[in-house]
Design a protein around this motif. Structure first.
Motif, PDB file in Angstrom:
ATOM      1  N   ILE A  13      -2.465 -17.243  -2.728  1.00 22.48           N
ATOM      2  CA  ILE A  13      -1.464 -16.181  -2.719  1.00 22.48           C
ATOM      3  C   ILE A  13      -1.862 -15.067  -3.679  1.00 22.48           C
ATOM      4  O   ILE A  13      -1.731 -13.873  -3.374  1.00 22.48           O
ATOM      5  CB  ILE A  13      -0.073 -16.736  -3.073  1.00 22.48           C
ATOM      6  CG1 ILE A  13       0.416 -17.668  -1.964  1.00 22.48           C
ATOM      7  CG2 ILE A  13       0.932 -15.611  -3.281  1.00 22.48           C
ATOM      8  CD1 ILE A  13       1.735 -18.345  -2.267  1.00 22.48           C
ATOM      9  N   GLY A  14      -2.364 -15.444  -4.856  1.00 22.92           N
ATOM     10  CA  GLY A  14      -2.810 -14.437  -5.816  1.00 22.92           C
ATOM     11  C   GLY A  14      -3.945 -13.592  -5.278  1.00 22.92           C
ATOM     12  O   GLY A  14      -3.936 -12.359  -5.402  1.00 22.92           O
ATOM     13  N   MET A  15      -4.922 -14.237  -4.658  1.00 20.07           N
ATOM     14  CA  MET A  15      -6.030 -13.473  -4.080  1.00 20.07           C
ATOM     15  C   MET A  15      -5.555 -12.592  -2.934  1.00 20.07           C
ATOM     16  O   MET A  15      -5.962 -11.432  -2.811  1.00 20.07           O
ATOM     17  CB  MET A  15      -7.113 -14.419  -3.571  1.00 20.07           C
ATOM     18  CG  MET A  15      -8.293 -13.684  -2.939  1.00 20.07           C
ATOM     19  SD  MET A  15      -9.521 -14.774  -2.223  1.00 20.07           S
ATOM     20  CE  MET A  15     -10.587 -13.559  -1.419  1.00 20.07           C
ATOM     21  N   LEU A  16      -4.657 -13.133  -2.112  1.00 19.80           N
ATOM     22  CA  LEU A  16      -4.136 -12.358  -0.986  1.00 19.80           C
ATOM     23  C   LEU A  16      -3.427 -11.099  -1.470  1.00 19.80           C
ATOM     24  O   LEU A  16      -3.642 -10.002  -0.933  1.00 19.80           O
ATOM     25  CB  LEU A  16      -3.187 -13.228  -0.159  1.00 19.80           C
ATOM     26  CG  LEU A  16      -2.480 -12.552   1.017  1.00 19.80           C
ATOM     27  CD1 LEU A  16      -3.497 -12.019   2.006  1.00 19.80           C
ATOM     28  CD2 LEU A  16      -1.539 -13.535   1.687  1.00 19.80           C
ATOM     29  N   LEU A  17      -2.588 -11.224  -2.483  1.00 22.06           N
ATOM     30  CA  LEU A  17      -1.861 -10.063  -3.003  1.00 22.06           C
ATOM     31  C   LEU A  17      -2.813  -9.047  -3.628  1.00 22.06           C
ATOM     32  O   LEU A  17      -2.644  -7.827  -3.458  1.00 22.06           O
ATOM     33  CB  LEU A  17      -0.824 -10.522  -4.030  1.00 22.06           C
ATOM     34  CG  LEU A  17       0.337 -11.359  -3.479  1.00 22.06           C
ATOM     35  CD1 LEU A  17       1.240 -11.832  -4.612  1.00 22.06           C
ATOM     36  CD2 LEU A  17       1.136 -10.556  -2.453  1.00 22.06           C
ATOM     37  N   ALA A  18      -3.829  -9.535  -4.360  1.00 17.12           N
ATOM     38  CA  ALA A  18      -4.780  -8.628  -5.000  1.00 17.12           C
ATOM     39  C   ALA A  18      -5.579  -7.844  -3.964  1.00 17.12           C
ATOM     40  O   ALA A  18      -5.715  -6.613  -4.056  1.00 17.12           O
ATOM     41  CB  ALA A  18      -5.717  -9.425  -5.908  1.00 17.12           C
ATOM     42  N   VAL A  19      -6.091  -8.545  -2.958  1.00 13.92           N
ATOM     43  CA  VAL A  19      -6.885  -7.867  -1.922  1.00 13.92           C
ATOM     44  C   VAL A  19      -6.007  -6.942  -1.097  1.00 13.92           C
ATOM     45  O   VAL A  19      -6.426  -5.845  -0.701  1.00 13.92           O
ATOM     46  CB  VAL A  19      -7.573  -8.908  -1.019  1.00 13.92           C
ATOM     47  CG1 VAL A  19      -8.348  -8.226   0.096  1.00 13.92           C
ATOM     48  CG2 VAL A  19      -8.523  -9.774  -1.833  1.00 13.92           C
ATOM     49  N   PHE A  20      -4.766  -7.361  -0.851  1.00 14.89           N
ATOM     50  CA  PHE A  20      -3.845  -6.509  -0.093  1.00 14.89           C
ATOM     51  C   PHE A  20      -3.572  -5.209  -0.840  1.00 14.89           C
ATOM     52  O   PHE A  20      -3.521  -4.130  -0.233  1.00 14.89           O
ATOM     53  CB  PHE A  20      -2.533  -7.254   0.161  1.00 14.89           C
ATOM     54  CG  PHE A  20      -1.586  -6.527   1.070  1.00 14.89           C
ATOM     55  CD1 PHE A  20      -1.684  -6.662   2.432  1.00 14.89           C
ATOM     56  CD2 PHE A  20      -0.599  -5.699   0.558  1.00 14.89           C
ATOM     57  CE1 PHE A  20      -0.813  -5.989   3.281  1.00 14.89           C
ATOM     58  CE2 PHE A  20       0.269  -5.013   1.384  1.00 14.89           C
ATOM     59  CZ  PHE A  20       0.166  -5.166   2.756  1.00 14.89           C
ATOM     60  N   ALA A  21      -3.400  -5.297  -2.160  1.00 11.30           N
ATOM     61  CA  ALA A  21      -3.141  -4.096  -2.957  1.00 11.30           C
ATOM     62  C   ALA A  21      -4.336  -3.147  -2.903  1.00 11.30           C
ATOM     63  O   ALA A  21      -4.169  -1.922  -2.751  1.00 11.30           O
ATOM     64  CB  ALA A  21      -2.841  -4.493  -4.397  1.00 11.30           C
ATOM     65  N   VAL A  22      -5.539  -3.688  -3.022  1.00 15.02           N
ATOM     66  CA  VAL A  22      -6.740  -2.845  -2.945  1.00 15.02           C
ATOM     67  C   VAL A  22      -6.853  -2.222  -1.560  1.00 15.02           C
ATOM     68  O   VAL A  22      -7.163  -1.038  -1.417  1.00 15.02           O
ATOM     69  CB  VAL A  22      -7.995  -3.666  -3.276  1.00 15.02           C
ATOM     70  CG1 VAL A  22      -9.252  -2.829  -3.077  1.00 15.02           C
ATOM     71  CG2 VAL A  22      -7.934  -4.176  -4.708  1.00 15.02           C
ATOM     72  N   ASN A  23      -6.601  -3.034  -0.520  1.00 17.22           N
ATOM     73  CA  ASN A  23      -6.675  -2.532   0.847  1.00 17.22           C
ATOM     74  C   ASN A  23      -5.659  -1.414   1.093  1.00 17.22           C
ATOM     75  O   ASN A  23      -5.955  -0.407   1.745  1.00 17.22           O
ATOM     76  CB  ASN A  23      -6.423  -3.678   1.819  1.00 17.22           C
ATOM     77  CG  ASN A  23      -6.958  -3.420   3.214  1.00 17.22           C
ATOM     78  OD1 ASN A  23      -7.109  -4.326   4.024  1.00 17.22           O
ATOM     79  ND2 ASN A  23      -7.262  -2.173   3.523  1.00 17.22           N
ATOM     80  N   ALA A  24      -4.450  -1.590   0.541  1.00 22.32           N
ATOM     81  CA  ALA A  24      -3.415  -0.558   0.708  1.00 22.32           C
ATOM     82  C   ALA A  24      -3.828   0.747   0.040  1.00 22.32           C
ATOM     83  O   ALA A  24      -3.506   1.836   0.528  1.00 22.32           O
ATOM     84  CB  ALA A  24      -2.097  -1.058   0.130  1.00 22.32           C
ATOM     85  N   GLY A  25      -4.541   0.656  -1.089  1.00 23.58           N
ATOM     86  CA  GLY A  25      -5.009   1.859  -1.753  1.00 23.58           C
ATOM     87  C   GLY A  25      -6.090   2.582  -0.975  1.00 23.58           C
ATOM     88  O   GLY A  25      -6.171   3.822  -0.998  1.00 23.58           O
ATOM     89  N   LEU A  26      -6.935   1.830  -0.263  1.00 25.55           N
ATOM     90  CA  LEU A  26      -8.027   2.433   0.495  1.00 25.55           C
ATOM     91  C   LEU A  26      -7.598   2.848   1.900  1.00 25.55           C
ATOM     92  O   LEU A  26      -8.217   3.730   2.503  1.00 25.55           O
ATOM     93  CB  LEU A  26      -9.198   1.445   0.601  1.00 25.55           C
ATOM     94  CG  LEU A  26      -9.910   1.097  -0.709  1.00 25.55           C
ATOM     95  CD1 LEU A  26     -10.917  -0.019  -0.483  1.00 25.55           C
ATOM     96  CD2 LEU A  26     -10.614   2.329  -1.282  1.00 25.55           C
ATOM     97  N   GLN A  27      -6.568   2.185   2.425  1.00 22.69           N
ATOM     98  CA  GLN A  27      -6.093   2.461   3.779  1.00 22.69           C
ATOM     99  C   GLN A  27      -4.615   2.857   3.710  1.00 22.69           C
ATOM    100  O   GLN A  27      -3.727   2.013   3.767  1.00 22.69           O
ATOM    101  CB  GLN A  27      -6.280   1.224   4.668  1.00 22.69           C
ATOM    102  CG  GLN A  27      -5.936   1.451   6.130  1.00 22.69           C
ATOM    103  CD  GLN A  27      -6.065   0.169   6.939  1.00 22.69           C
ATOM    104  OE1 GLN A  27      -6.454  -0.878   6.421  1.00 22.69           O
ATOM    105  NE2 GLN A  27      -5.732   0.244   8.231  1.00 22.69           N
ATOM    106  N   PRO A  28      -4.324   4.156   3.592  1.00 21.17           N
ATOM    107  CA  PRO A  28      -2.943   4.603   3.358  1.00 21.17           C
ATOM    108  C   PRO A  28      -1.949   4.148   4.418  1.00 21.17           C
ATOM    109  O   PRO A  28      -0.778   3.960   4.120  1.00 21.17           O
ATOM    110  CB  PRO A  28      -3.082   6.143   3.347  1.00 21.17           C
ATOM    111  CG  PRO A  28      -4.520   6.393   2.984  1.00 21.17           C
ATOM    112  CD  PRO A  28      -5.288   5.273   3.611  1.00 21.17           C
TER     113      PRO A  28
END
Length: 311
Positions: A13-28
């Motif tokens: 869950i921690g990795m999923l949230l971290a990668v999701f946050a980075v992805n959201a920053g790169l993909q508006p």
């Protein structure tokens, strides 16, 4: 939170949230309904085959043939309509029966003949790939477009891809609460102790393979609905990806500890990692290199957290 920690889901869950946050920053537009539905449809095959691998690993075994199995079922669905003139439903029934037969074959060889799962499933992966190639030496074939339209649609406000994932995971949750699910975890944790407790270890392992291959069928169904064609090499990468998702999901490769939910979270995290690499503008020739580095970091993090939890 106690249940999540007990199931070993915190790392995934921690990795999923971290990668999701980075992805959201790169993909508006990641959080738009269309983008989320598209990503779910793309991730669903990986999530489902990872859930299949999770069930087998939790029983204390491994299956190196799930990727080739996805290819075999995909080619079956794309070939039967042209070869025999079958419609969508007979083709789906035949592919599902073939999936159960493959799972039963693996389960019989591992559970009843007591052959090493690593060697057996490596061998059967070559057999499943051979069947796929016999159906489709070259990519092609045709699948009823109704399957693609259904998969791309939604029921109510929920995408069909999400419903497939939830159906598989809630089936696992129901099984986990059932006596058979508890026996599966007991066998994976300590087969000798389970045997002395009166559990038929052979039938439990056999059941685990059959159930897992039901999930493999769903994975093949999802990817076939997207491509509407067959390709014998389409699913080969899923084997190692499913194992990585299982480990990231906090499931012990020794068996008996973890949850299929963790494998699903790990699979989605791996899919988002691929998105991050793509939207970061990394050249295609280096994408697999960086993806491997990220996966290694994620696996290291999972092992560190797992050791602290068991210390």
């Amino acid at each position: 939170m106690r249940a999540i920690r007990h199931a070993g889901l915190l790392p995934s869950i921690g990795m999923l949230l971290a990668v999701f946050a980075v992805n959201a920053g790169l993909q508006p537009d990641l959080l738009t309904a269309g983008s989320l539905a598209s990503n779910l449809a793309t991730f669903a095959p990986t999530v489902l085959v990872s859930a299949a691998q999770a069930v087998i690993v939790l029983s204390g075994e491994l299956d190196l043939s799930v990727g080739a199995g996805v290819s075999m079922l995909n080619c079956t669905l794309a070939t039967l309509p042209d070869l025999l003139g079958w419609g969508l439903w007979p083709s789906l029934g035949a592919a599902f029966a073939l999936a159960l037969l493959a799972g039963a074959a693996n389960g019989y060889l591992v559970a009843f003949l007591r052959l090493p799962a690593l060697i057996v499933t490596f061998a059967t992966s070559a057999i499943w790939l051979g069947v796929a190639l016999s159906f489709r030496p070259q990519p092609g074939g045709s699948v009823d477009e109704a399957l693609g339209d259904f998969y791309a649609g939604s029921l109510g406000s929920l995408p069909v891809a999400l419903l497939l994932i939830l159906a598989a995971l809630f089936l696992w949750t129901a099984l986990r609460r059932h006596r058979l699910g508890r026996r599966l975890l007991a066998v994976g944790s300590n087969p000798v102790a389970a045997f002395h407790a009166g559990i038929d270890v052979r039938w439990v392992k056999f059941f685990a393979y059959c159930l897992a291959w039901g999930f493999v069928f769903l994975s093949a169904l999802a990817i076939t609905a997207q491509t509407l064609s067959g390709d014998a090499r389409l699913g080969l990468t899923y084997t190692l990806t499913s194992i990585a998702a299982v480990v990231i999901g906090g499931i012990s490769l020794a068996g008996g500890r973890g949850s299929a939910w963790g494998a699903a979270f790990g699979a989605v995290a791996l899919g988002l990692v691929a998105n991050v690499i793509y939207f970061a503008g990394i050249p295609s020739i280096y994408q697999e290199f960086f993806k491997g580095i990220v996966i290694c970091i994620a696996l290291s993090f999972t092992f560190v957290v797992g050791r602290r939890r068991t210390a």
